[in-house]
Design an enzyme around this catalytic site. Structure first.
Site, PDB file in Angstrom:
ATOM      1  N   GLN A 223      39.621  49.240  46.946  1.00 45.66           N
ATOM      2  CA  GLN A 223      40.408  48.685  45.845  1.00 45.66           C
ATOM      3  C   GLN A 223      41.460  49.682  45.375  1.00 45.66           C
ATOM      4  O   GLN A 223      42.258  49.368  44.501  1.00 45.66           O
ATOM      5  CB  GLN A 223      39.480  48.345  44.665  1.00 45.66           C
ATOM      6  N   ARG A 373      33.088  44.214  37.829  1.00 50.12           N
ATOM      7  CA  ARG A 373      33.919  43.246  37.116  1.00 50.12           C
ATOM      8  C   ARG A 373      33.891  43.495  35.611  1.00 50.12           C
ATOM      9  O   ARG A 373      33.630  42.604  34.800  1.00 50.12           O
ATOM     10  CB  ARG A 373      33.482  41.823  37.444  1.00 50.12           C
ATOM     11  N   CYS A 374      34.094  44.741  35.242  1.00 51.27           N
ATOM     12  CA  CYS A 374      34.187  45.055  33.816  1.00 51.27           C
ATOM     13  C   CYS A 374      34.915  46.363  33.665  1.00 51.27           C
ATOM     14  O   CYS A 374      35.007  47.134  34.603  1.00 51.27           O
ATOM     15  CB  CYS A 374      32.813  45.115  33.170  1.00 51.27           C
ATOM     16  N   GLU A 743      38.031  40.172  33.925  1.00 51.33           N
ATOM     17  CA  GLU A 743      36.658  40.580  33.667  1.00 51.33           C
ATOM     18  C   GLU A 743      36.063  40.023  32.398  1.00 51.33           C
ATOM     19  O   GLU A 743      34.857  40.081  32.195  1.00 51.33           O
ATOM     20  CB  GLU A 743      36.602  42.096  33.667  1.00 51.33           C
TER      21      GLU A 743
END
Ligand code: CDP
Length: 791
Positions: A223, A373-374, A743
């Site tokens: 990523q 995802r945060c 998120e």
């Protein structure tokens, strides 16, 4: 309201509306790392430890070398010769690439088998035998600090315990004094369980070292390609792989969710082998390896306390955390924030006092602490504040919606300074909650609940009104391994008015190809379909820190707008020259400049761009391109109001999510369809830890649910109809008023679900259950409370 049924797999990926169809990076068909096929390519498989803590007495490789097709077996001792057996983690801890003498968790890499086919590599792996001397592992983080516990990181000179670091923020004295005197104090012990990033594709790479040119091309599931290239150069520069000799290409990576930010040993071994043998080496994990060995997320044990008045005013909070990091701190947090953004745990409420403290410890479990995802531990923070707020509402006998309305920061009080020092940029929490309540007729539901309770039926309504903190970051505070967290956009418009724009971020399915093109189209008036978007190739894209923690829109999205505005400034100069008027006499409407009061005298952006290459004013730089490295002045603070309604079967304890309304506020929305896709996927990844997912270890460190047969990832069957909507409170400091969104739903959903389930059970005196809340957990809790007279 929009309703949709979705699965984690589909929703979690979002949509790439303008999916790349070319295979420019990849020789072979397809755009994934696993599609890369290079001449002479070798395949790598990895031998993993069955023990959580053991001495390696001997690795027997002879039989493996006899397997047809196997060309080499690599051990830690081999890497040690090149000083490549250890690597740094993103949190400046150290992690084994391959062990030389001790394994620290079950499924740890022990040796790598290299072969001409992947099947031969797997056969070779089965033929390697390892002699271990098992030791008693430390699995329970609470026991890790016991003076009798073995010191796990004996490789660190002078280390005498398993403590990693202590972090604190807030005013301890003031908070302690408040808790001494407050009328009402509530307290709960919570565990936010260890979970796994189950992206569609596992991790993998093809390391392609070209001996002749001393150049490494690394196709990899990452990523953050630029940061990874820098890390490769820092770790392997001493063997000649300096940064200009390394190209990292992240093609479509099949979802990331934070799990593809760290560097895993497999990547490093593949590079080392390719470097040594001069051939491309492919490593692709299988699903179980990915689940058992890659970075985990969460695993915070939190003592949450809230002090308030009898009429429901929140006065202060106190949070004490024990963080289980496994055998090394391999979190993916900004360097100065070992607990990520946990300090947002004061939530959406207006009060002045808090104190938060965290101790991180080593155990014999896989390393990690990724931002699944945060935004770096926001999920843990939001869960803690939203659960304890509900607990407080129950204690003072107030409706949790009323209590939230009473305590929200008012919209006129933004920008608002939190007790931990964050400046919330904007928000309208009252409007969001009201909209969610209206969407499901909240008061009617409460009436229905009262009637059902009278009949002994279990119905619960749970609210979560969260504030997120995304867009790392202002570079004065945010860096990873010293690399500042800005992001970038480079726009190049060709003479015929078509453009290519490149970014330092890397979409994993969030649809950047669409939304970035829309931002540029909006600013320059070039149609979005005429703008190609590229990310993920360090040789072509400008430097950036990558995509995670919902940072792309707040950083690279802003960079796109500003780079486009630079070009618009240049366009104005060229238009003035072409129309023979002063720049001040020109007005802009998307797509053209025209003379004030004489709209027929105009130059379109396409005409202007053509002139930039064919007829530009003398003295002006020719061409039409701009780059911007955007360093945000602040983070953005999206928010949401989620309400969940559950029915629980009194006999089987089965939980049915009857309704789930999610009202998000991510400022100005670039693309409503993409945002909706993001929210659907995020909500499904929110129901996952709330009701299904948790990595479970026994006392010996064996993972008890190491495959998808036992680790329950929700599908469309488990997902309710998500009802979504939004309010819009633009960010005042972002160039287009946008905040991140990817998120928010993963962060906001778990406490809404947990609050709903606990709400259903309050008549039995149950005030808290740890997620994942399963029917069995409910059954046990009800049984303890004597709910089953005949059980
Ligand atoms: O960093 P990441 O792309 O995961 O997260 P994000 O910035 O929250 O964006 C996710 C997707 O939603 C991107 O395609 C954004 O451009 C889009 N988005 C949007 O259309 N409007 C917003 N206000 C925020 C995000």
């Amino acid at each position: 309201m929009i309703q949709c049924k979705t699965s984690k797999a589909i929703g979690g990926m979002g949509h790439s509306l303008k999916r790349k169809e070319d295979a420019r990076f990849i020789q072979g068909k397809g755009n994934y790392v696993d599609d890369v096929k290079l001449p002479g390519m070798l395949y790598m498989d990895i031998v993993r430890s069955p023990y959580a803590y053991a001495k390696i007495k001997k690795i027997n490789i002879e039989e493996a070398l006899k397997v047809p097709g196997v060309v080499a077996v690599v051990t830690g001792r081999d890497l040690e010769k090149y000083n490549l057996h250890w690597m740094p983690t993103l949190m400046s801890d150290t992690q084994m690439v391959l062990p030389t003498d001790t394994v620290m968790y079950q499924s740890q890499e022990v040796a790598a088998v290299i072969a001409t086919t992947k099947y031969a590599a797997r056969d070779g792996r089965e033929a390697v035998t390892v002699e271990y001397e098992p030791m008693k592992p430390v699995i329970d983080p609470f026991k890790s600090l016991d003076p009798a516990a073995p010191v796990l990181r004996s490789d660190k000179e002078g280390k005498k315990d398993n403590h990693i670091w202590n972090w604190k923020v807030g005013d301890k004295e003031k908070t302690d004094a408040l808790f001494e005197t407050a009328d009402v104090v509530v307290k709960e012990q919570m565990h936010i369980p260890r979970i796994h990033v189950a992206s569609i594709e596992t991790c993998g790479c093809v390391a392609d070292y070209d001996k002749v040119n001393n150049h490494l091309t690394m196709y990899m599931t990452t990523q953050a390609p630029h940061a990874i290239r820098t890390v490769i150069a820092l770790v392997a520069g001493h063997v000649g792989l300096t940064e200009e000799k390394v190209r990292v290409i992240a093609p479509d990576i099949g979802g990331g969710f934070g799990g593809k930010v760290p560097v895993y040993p497999g990547y490093v071994i593949a590079i080392a082998v390719s470097f040594l043998v001069g051939k491309p080496v492919k490593w692709i994990e299988d699903r179980s390896e990915n689940l058992q060995a890659d970075s985990f997320a969460r695993d915070y044990h939190i003592t949450a306390e809230l002090a308030g008045t009898k009429d429901g005013k929140i006065l202060g909070t106190r949070f004490k955390i024990l963080a289980d990091h496994g055998y090394t701190d391999a979190s993916a947090n900004p360097s100065k924030f070992p607990t990520g953004m946990f300090s947002i745990a004061t939530g959406s409420y207006d009060y002045g006092t808090t104190y938060m403290e965290c101790d991180a410890v080593y155990t014999n479990k896989p390393p990690g602490g990724v931002a699944y995802r945060c935004s770096f531990r926001v999920t843990e923070a939001v869960h803690a504040i939203e659960r304890i707020t509900d607990r407080f509402a129950f204690e003072v006998g107030k409706d949790p919606a009323d209590l939230r309305m009473q305590n929200f920061i008012k919209k006129e009080d933004f920008p608002w300074k939190s007790p931990t020092g964050w400046i919330y940029d904007s928000g309208d929490y009252h409007a969001g909650l009201q909209k969610a309540m209206d969407a499901l007729n909240y008061n009617d539901l409460r009436r229905e609940q009262a009637e059902k309770r009278a009949k002994g039926e279990l119905m619960g309504i749970g609210i979560s009104t969260f504030t997120e903190i995304v867009g790392a970051g202002p570079s004065k505070d945010f860096d990873i391994l010293g690399i500042k967290m800005f992001d970038s956009a480079e726009i190049r418009v060709h003479p015929t008015g078509k453009a290519i724009a490149r970014f330092g971020t890397k979409s994993q399915g969030q649809g950047h190809e669409t939304t970035y093109a829309q931002i540029i189209a909006e600013e320059l008036g070039i149609p979005a379909e005429n703008i190609a978007i590229e990310e993920g190739d360090t040789d072509t894209a400008p430097y950036g820190l990558g995509t995670y923690a919902s940072r792309s829109t707040p950083t690279a999205g802003a960079a796109a707008a500003i780079a486009a505005r630079k070009l618009r400034d240049k366009a104005r100069k060229i238009a003035a020259y072409l129309l023979e008027v002063s720049e001040d006499d020109l007005e802009w409407e998307p797509g053209k400049f025209f003379v004030k009061g004489a709209p027929e005298k105009a130059k379109t952006i396409q005409e202007i761009v053509f002139a930039a290459y064919t007829n530009h004013p003398q003295g002006m730089e020719a061409g039409f391109e701009a780059t911007h490295y955007y360093d945000p002045p602040n983070l953005t603070f999206p928010s949401g109001a989620y309400i969940c309604v559950v029915d629980i079967d009194r006999e089987t304890c089965e939980i049915k999510v009857r309704r789930f309304v999610a009202i998000d506020d991510c400022g100005n929305i670039i693309n409503p369809m993409i945002v909706q896709g993001q929210v659907h996927g995020g909500l499904t990844q929110g129901i996952a830890p709330a009701m299904y997912e948790e990595l479970i270890y026994d006392e010996s460190g064996n993972i008890l649910n190491g495959t998808f047969m036992d680790y329950l990832v929700p599908t469309a069957v488990e997902s309710p109809n998500w009802e979504t909507g939004h309010t819009v409170t633009p960010s005042p400091h972002h160039p287009i008023g946008a905040k991140g969104v990817g998120e928010s739903p993963t962060v906001g959903a778990p406490p809404a679900i947990a609050n709903a389930i606990v709400d259903a059970l309050t008549p039995f005196g149950i005030t808290h259950l740890d997620i994942p809340i399963t029917p069995f957990k409910i059954f046990k809790a009800l049984k303890e409370k004597g709910a089953f007279a005949d059980a």
